[in-house]
Design an enzyme around this catalytic site. Structure first.
Site, PDB file in Angstrom:
ATOM      1  NE  ARG A   1      -0.196   4.938 -31.933  1.00 47.41           N
ATOM      2  CZ  ARG A   1       1.208   5.114 -30.705  1.00 47.41           C
ATOM      3  NH1 ARG A   1       0.741   4.501 -29.986  1.00 47.41           N
ATOM      4  NH2 ARG A   1       2.389   4.831 -31.011  1.00 47.41           N
TER       5      ARG A   1
ATOM      6  CE  LYS B   1       7.832   7.804 -33.757  1.00 48.05           C
ATOM      7  NZ  LYS B   1       6.583   8.279 -33.781  1.00 48.05           N
TER       8      LYS B   1
ATOM      9  CD  GLU C   1       4.046  11.293 -33.787  1.00 49.15           C
ATOM     10  OE1 GLU C   1       3.964  10.597 -34.017  1.00 49.15           O
ATOM     11  OE2 GLU C   1       5.136  11.751 -33.133  1.00 49.15           O
TER      12      GLU C   1
END
Length: 208
Positions: free
Chosen positions: A45, A129, A41
C-alpha cells in the site's frame, strides 16, 4: 505449492502490516519474531513496500514474509521477485487468480461470498482469506459457510482485534486470523519495538 494451508498453520495471527519507512522494516519484523510471531503479511500500500519486503526477506530469515494487497498480476510478479514467500489478495478475478497460481509460492486469495469460495475451490485451493471479515458477516457467516463447505480453511481479516480473535479461532474452519493490531501506527512511528513484541506475545498465546 500454490495452496497456502501450510502458511495458515504458522501462527494463530498473521500480522497485516503497512510500513511507510523501509528503515522500520527489519526492526519491526524482528520485534514480531521476538514475541513469537514468525510470519508477516506486508501490504503493498506504499510506494516503498517492495523495498521493505526485500529487506525483511534478506535480513530476517526467521520470519515468513508474504505480500498482501495484491491487486494485479504485475504486483504479484514484483512481490515474488522482491522475496515474498506467499501472496495474499483482498479479492479475486479470474485473471489475477491465474497469474498468482503461475508463481511458485503459496497463494491466499481473498473471498467474501460463497460463489467466490467455490471459484477458488475450482482452482484447486482450499485455504482462503475471508475479507473484510467484520463487515462481511463475521463468525456467524463463516460458521454458516462451514456447514456445506467444511473442508475450506479461512484466515479472516478486517476489523479483528485481540478481543474478537477468539470468536473466530474457535470455529473449525478458521485456521488463523489476520490483524493489524500487532503493529499500531503510533508504535511504529515511535519505534517502540518493545510494545510490538509485547503485542505479538499476546497474539502468539491465542489458541486455535
Amino acid at each position: 505449492m500454490a495452496d497456502a494451508s501450510g502458511v495458515l498453520s504458522v501462527s494463530p495471527v498473521i500480522p497485516v502490516v503497512t510500513i511507510d519507512d523501509p528503515q522500520d522494516a527489519v526492526p519491526l519484523a524482528r520485534a514480531l519474531v521476538d514475541g513469537g510471531v514468525k510470519i508477516i503479511e506486508l501490504t503493498l500500500r506504499t510506494d516503498s513496500a517492495l523495498t521493505s519486503l526485500k529487506l525483511i526477506a534478506e535480513e530476517v530469515p526467521d520470519i515468513l514474509v508474504g505480500a498482501g494487497t495484491i491487486l494485479t498480476p504485475a504486483q504479484a510478479d514484483a512481490a515474488v521477485q522482491a522475496g515474498a514467500k506467499f501472496l495474499v489478495s483482498p479479492g479475486i478475478t479470474p485473471a489475477l487468480l491465474t497469474s498468482m497460481l503461475s508463481l511458485d509460492v503459496p497463494v491466499l486469495p481473498g473471498v467474501a461470498t460463497v460463489g467466490e469460495v467455490l471459484a477458488v475451490l475450482e482452482a484447486g485451493l482450499e485455504a482462503m482469506k475471508f475479507f473484510p471479515a467484520g463487515p462481511a458477516g463475521g463468525p456467524p457467516y463463516l460458521a454458516a459457510i462451514g456447514a456445506p463447505i467444511p473442508h475450506v480453511q479461512f484466515c479472516p481479516t478486517g476489523g479483528i482485534s485481540l478481543a474478537t480473535a477468539p470468536d473466530y479461532l474457535k470455529l473449525p474452519n478458521v485456521a488463523c486470523v489476520g490483524g493489524s493490531w500487532l503493529t499500531p501506527a503510533d508504535a511504529v512511528a515511535a519505534k517502540d519495538w518493545g510494545r510490538i513484541t509485547s503485542l505479538a506475545g499476546g497474539a502468539a498465546a491465542l489458541t486455535r
